[in-house]
Write a protein that holds these residues in place. Structure first.
Motif, short mmCIF file in Angstrom:
data_model
loop_
_atom_site.label_atom_id
_atom_site.label_comp_id
_atom_site.label_asym_id
_atom_site.label_seq_id
_atom_site.Cartn_x
_atom_site.Cartn_y
_atom_site.Cartn_z
N TYR A 166 -8.64 -0.52 0.90
CA TYR A 166 -8.43 -0.75 2.29
C TYR A 166 -9.24 -1.75 2.58
O TYR A 166 -9.17 -2.39 3.59
CB TYR A 166 -8.37 0.44 3.17
CG TYR A 166 -6.73 1.24 2.88
CD1 TYR A 166 -6.38 1.74 4.07
CD2 TYR A 166 -6.05 1.00 1.66
CE1 TYR A 166 -5.16 2.51 3.94
CE2 TYR A 166 -4.85 1.67 1.66
CZ TYR A 166 -4.41 2.30 2.80
OH TYR A 166 -3.22 2.88 2.59
N ILE A 222 0.77 -1.11 -0.11
CA ILE A 222 0.00 -0.19 -0.18
C ILE A 222 0.84 1.12 0.09
O ILE A 222 2.00 1.10 0.11
CB ILE A 222 -0.91 0.06 1.37
CG1 ILE A 222 -0.18 0.18 2.63
CG2 ILE A 222 -2.05 -1.28 1.28
CD1 ILE A 222 -1.11 0.30 3.68
N GLY A 223 0.25 2.45 -0.22
CA GLY A 223 0.97 3.79 -0.23
C GLY A 223 0.24 4.42 -1.14
O GLY A 223 -0.27 4.32 -2.15
N ILE A 238 -3.62 -1.18 9.44
CA ILE A 238 -4.21 0.18 8.89
C ILE A 238 -5.49 0.03 9.82
O ILE A 238 -5.95 -0.70 10.44
CB ILE A 238 -4.71 -0.40 7.38
CG1 ILE A 238 -5.51 -1.49 7.41
CG2 ILE A 238 -3.42 -0.28 6.58
CD1 ILE A 238 -6.29 -1.45 5.86
N LYS A 272 4.28 -0.82 3.34
CA LYS A 272 3.77 0.47 2.71
C LYS A 272 4.91 1.29 2.39
O LYS A 272 6.05 1.33 2.90
CB LYS A 272 3.02 1.04 3.92
CG LYS A 272 2.53 2.58 3.76
CD LYS A 272 1.91 3.00 5.02
CE LYS A 272 1.25 4.37 4.69
NZ LYS A 272 0.45 5.04 5.86
N THR A 273 4.56 1.96 1.20
CA THR A 273 5.67 2.92 0.77
C THR A 273 5.33 4.35 1.28
O THR A 273 4.01 4.62 1.21
CB THR A 273 5.85 2.80 -0.61
OG1 THR A 273 4.66 3.03 -1.30
CG2 THR A 273 6.51 1.55 -1.09
N SER A 285 4.32 7.35 -4.23
CA SER A 285 5.05 7.04 -2.92
C SER A 285 6.30 6.00 -3.46
O SER A 285 6.98 5.87 -2.52
CB SER A 285 3.97 6.61 -1.90
OG SER A 285 3.48 5.21 -2.14
N HIS A 339 -5.15 0.05 -3.66
CA HIS A 339 -5.58 1.33 -2.65
C HIS A 339 -6.83 0.99 -2.00
O HIS A 339 -7.51 1.57 -1.28
CB HIS A 339 -5.86 2.66 -3.66
CG HIS A 339 -4.88 3.18 -4.25
ND1 HIS A 339 -4.45 3.18 -5.46
CD2 HIS A 339 -3.92 3.83 -3.66
CE1 HIS A 339 -3.45 3.88 -5.66
NE2 HIS A 339 -3.24 4.53 -4.44
N ILE A 377 1.22 -6.80 5.53
CA ILE A 377 1.40 -5.32 4.68
C ILE A 377 2.51 -4.58 4.71
O ILE A 377 3.22 -4.27 5.87
CB ILE A 377 0.16 -4.42 5.27
CG1 ILE A 377 -1.18 -5.06 5.36
CG2 ILE A 377 -0.14 -3.15 4.70
CD1 ILE A 377 -2.33 -4.27 6.31
N LYS A 403 5.40 2.72 -4.97
CA LYS A 403 4.95 1.23 -5.29
C LYS A 403 5.23 0.74 -6.62
O LYS A 403 5.82 -0.37 -6.70
CB LYS A 403 3.29 1.13 -4.92
CG LYS A 403 2.73 1.57 -3.78
CD LYS A 403 1.12 0.98 -3.35
CE LYS A 403 0.65 1.59 -4.58
NZ LYS A 403 0.09 3.15 -4.50
#
Length: 226
Positions: free
Chosen positions: A202, A38-39, A226, A214-215, A43, A200, A212, A45
């Protein structure tokens, strides 16, 4: 155990093209693991995925993917790395002028398959796995969005990949179909193919909890919640 890790990145800096996108990336994904990525947009990904499938080169640090040393990877070796990977995109990237069968046959022949019987058996095998064996002669426009994405997943499975990179595979699908696609990917991971899925969505992550990464802020975080 040796041989169980399919992706290892150690202290990797990722640039796109000369701008540092992600610094000091450390990541390990094992055979059969299912991991969400995610990110925010921009960012890093996609840049991370591009490093993994050889589109971008490692500027510093070390990386191994499916037995290939990313630091030493030559242009000539990139196609061989990609045969060990399955790639699933948000936009289906199917050849719209030919049937499901011909889409899969094209992918097999492009990766060196020649024997017609082996090709036919492999196509039927992967379509069985994604629940579309009866759709062999259908054109892409005759399939729903979810069915088209299943064909893309079938195509990704053709060469028995060690990992599937799924970049927003549910981005064009309704919530119910999205859940079906993620369930299918999770099932595939249980057979030993690692899955790294950028998303994206969630709600999908909440409904189907998994590891998970994350970037964001120029870094990669592991095991986030999250």
């Amino acid at each position: 155990m040796i041989g169980d890790t399919v992706i290892t990145l150690k202290n990797v800096d990722i640039y796109q093209p000369k701008h540092l996108v992600l610094a000091n990336v450390n990541l390990k994904i094992d055979k059969g693991e299912f991991v969400f990525l995610i990110g925010q947009t921009g960012s890093g990904k996609s840049s991370l995925l591009k490093i993994i499938y050889g589109e971008l080169h490692i500027a510093s640090g070390e990386g191994m993917v499916a037995g290939f040393d990313l630091k030493k990877l030559s242009e000539r070796e990139v196609p061989f790395l990609r045969r060990k990977l399955g790639i699933v995109f948000q936009d289906f990237h199917l050849l719209t002028d030919r049937t499901v069968e011909k889409n899969l046959e094209f992918a097999l022949r492009a990766t060196g398959w020649k024997d017609k019987n082996l090709i036919t058996n492999r196509m039927l095998d992967v379509l069985e796995k994604v629940g579309l064996r009866s759709k062999l002669k259908k054109m892409p426009h005759e399939l729903s969005g979810g069915e088209q994405q299943r064909v893309v997943i079938a195509r990704a499975l053709l060469n028995n990949p060690e990992i599937i990179l799924a970049d927003e595979p549910t981005g064009n699908l309704d919530p119910e179909t999205s859940e079906e696609i993620v369930l299918l990917l999770k099932e595939i991971s249980r057979s030993g193919t690692a899955i790294l899925m950028a998303t994206h969505d969630y709600q999908i992550i909440r409904n189907m909890p998994s590891r998970i990464i994350k970037t964001g802020d120029g870094a990669l975080q592991d095991n986030v919640s999250i």
